[in-house]
Design a protein around this motif. Structure first.
Motif, PDB file in Angstrom:
ATOM      1  N   ARG A 106       0.817  -1.212   0.000  1.00  0.00           N
ATOM      2  CA  ARG A 106       0.000   0.000   0.000  1.00  0.00           C
ATOM      3  C   ARG A 106       0.849   1.259   0.000  1.00  0.00           C
ATOM      4  O   ARG A 106       1.866   1.355   0.685  1.00  0.00           O
ATOM      5  N   GLY A 107       0.390   2.241  -0.774  1.00  0.00           N
ATOM      6  CA  GLY A 107       1.122   3.499  -0.884  1.00  0.00           C
ATOM      7  C   GLY A 107       0.192   4.687  -0.983  1.00  0.00           C
ATOM      8  O   GLY A 107      -0.590   4.975  -0.078  1.00  0.00           O
ATOM      9  N   ALA A 108       0.213   5.375  -2.118  1.00  0.00           N
ATOM     10  CA  ALA A 108      -0.403   6.692  -2.274  1.00  0.00           C
ATOM     11  C   ALA A 108      -1.921   6.698  -2.116  1.00  0.00           C
ATOM     12  O   ALA A 108      -2.499   7.738  -1.772  1.00  0.00           O
ATOM     13  N   ASP A 109      -2.595   5.586  -2.369  1.00  0.00           N
ATOM     14  CA  ASP A 109      -4.064   5.609  -2.320  1.00  0.00           C
ATOM     15  C   ASP A 109      -4.587   6.092  -0.972  1.00  0.00           C
ATOM     16  O   ASP A 109      -5.626   6.732  -0.881  1.00  0.00           O
ATOM     17  N   LYS A 110      -3.843   5.811   0.106  1.00  0.00           N
ATOM     18  CA  LYS A 110      -4.305   6.187   1.445  1.00  0.00           C
ATOM     19  C   LYS A 110      -4.187   7.680   1.726  1.00  0.00           C
ATOM     20  O   LYS A 110      -4.680   8.182   2.738  1.00  0.00           O
ATOM     21  N   GLU A 111      -3.547   8.427   0.819  1.00  0.00           N
ATOM     22  CA  GLU A 111      -3.281   9.847   1.053  1.00  0.00           C
ATOM     23  C   GLU A 111      -4.352  10.786   0.481  1.00  0.00           C
ATOM     24  O   GLU A 111      -4.204  12.004   0.557  1.00  0.00           O
ATOM     25  N   LEU A 112      -5.427  10.260  -0.084  1.00  0.00           N
ATOM     26  CA  LEU A 112      -6.460  11.123  -0.646  1.00  0.00           C
ATOM     27  C   LEU A 112      -7.001  12.077   0.412  1.00  0.00           C
ATOM     28  O   LEU A 112      -7.397  11.657   1.498  1.00  0.00           O
TER      29      LEU A 112
END
Length: 314
Positions: A106-112
């Motif tokens: 997991r990476g950038a998706d959680k930063e929305l």
């Protein structure tokens, strides 16, 4: 035609094709665009609908690749975000029957992050929430919940797909169930796999499971059953709509193609509530969506395998 806003993850699938289901033995991987909400958005656009993707990718070559794929599929990416965190990756293996095994990085998706200006765009339109990674914490989970509230206050039609991945929720299923219930009780339409319907309702019997979800507040329930078709349940309808026979190579994205096709058809109606009581119309919509899901399994990779309107009409 209503706009459809698809909210959730966009990621890279590294697919070990024709190497069996055991990822530990895989040696070669193909890079493909993935993420359930993104697949749904592409399906809607490919079938002539008006779709928007809301999610985050990394400011890196993989993120650029993903947004370009969506743009090429005519999905509106103006609401997507780029961040410094590396793009989310998934490693996927596929067995001879097209069934999959996943491992996530997991990476950038959680930063929305939440954008208050979107609330006005949601009015009278459709919001689709795909929850594969959205309930795992991070800014995405808070943003996800706030967009649900915004959609409800703006009289949007809410669609929810839990996208359960055992690799992400092993030994934490009770937390997943609790978080999903918040969305199920607020959604007009919920799409489940058989496993998800039984897990989230606590019922083995599908009729009892559907009644459980209806009692929570969901008006339309569709349970995809693979080659057997799809169970459709509303206040007045309970029946299985058959699918078409295909030889599956890769089931990745089949459920996304199904719900994308169904939402695209619903978006064509100014008053979706009128569809709910029309058995003939709703059954035909599900039948067409079944066809979209089945056709998607005939090739490797979700987005490039999505059907066109011409294929569905043939």
């Amino acid at each position: 035609m209503k706009k459809v806003f698809c909210i959730g993850e966009l990621l890279i699938d590294f697919v070990a094709e024709n190497q069996g289901k055991d990822l530990s033995k895989a040696k070669e991987f193909s890079k493909k665009a993935g993420g359930a909400p993104a697949n749904v958005a592409c399906t809607i656009s490919k079938l002539g609908g008006n779709s928007f993707f809301i999610g985050a990718v990394g400011d890196d070559p993989f993120g650029t690749f993903l947004l370009r794929i969506l743009e090429n599929e005519k999905v509106d990416i103006s609401l997507a975000q780029k961040c410094e965190t590396f793009t989310t990756l998934a490693f996927v293996s596929i067995d001879a029957d097209g069934e999959r095994d996943f491992v996530f990085n997991r990476g950038a998706d959680k930063e929305l992050t939440y954008d208050a200006t979107l609330k006005s765009k949601f009015e009278g339109n459709i919001l689709h929430f795909g929850a594969a990674t959205a309930l795992l914490g991070g800014s995405l989970e808070e943003t996800y919940s706030r967009y649900l509230f915004d959609g409800l206050t703006k009289n949007a039609f809410i669609s929810f797909d839990p996208n359960f991945r055992i690799d992400l929720w092993k030994n934490k299923e009770d937390i997943f169930i609790r978080k999903c219930h918040t969305f199920i009780e607020k959604s007009h339409l919920c799409k489940f796999s058989l496993e998800e319907a039984q897990l989230l309702s606590g019922k083995d019997n599908l009729k009892e499971a559907c009644q459980f979800f209806h009692d929570m507040g969901t008006q339309i329930i569709v349970v995809t059953l693979g080659s057997e078709g799809t169970l459709l349940s509303t206040k007045d309808i309970y029946k299985t709509i058959p699918s078409i026979k295909v030889t599956p190579k890769d089931t990745t994205g089949a459920g996304d193609a199904f719900i994308g096709c169904l939402l695209q058809q619903l978006a064509e109606h100014s008053k979706i509530e009128d569809v709910l009581t029309n058995d003939y119309l709703l059954s035909n919509m599900v039948s067409r969506a079944n066809k979209a899901g089945a056709i998607t399994t005939e090739n490797f990779g979700a987005i490039q395998s999505l059907p066109t309107s011409q294929q569905l009409d043939a």
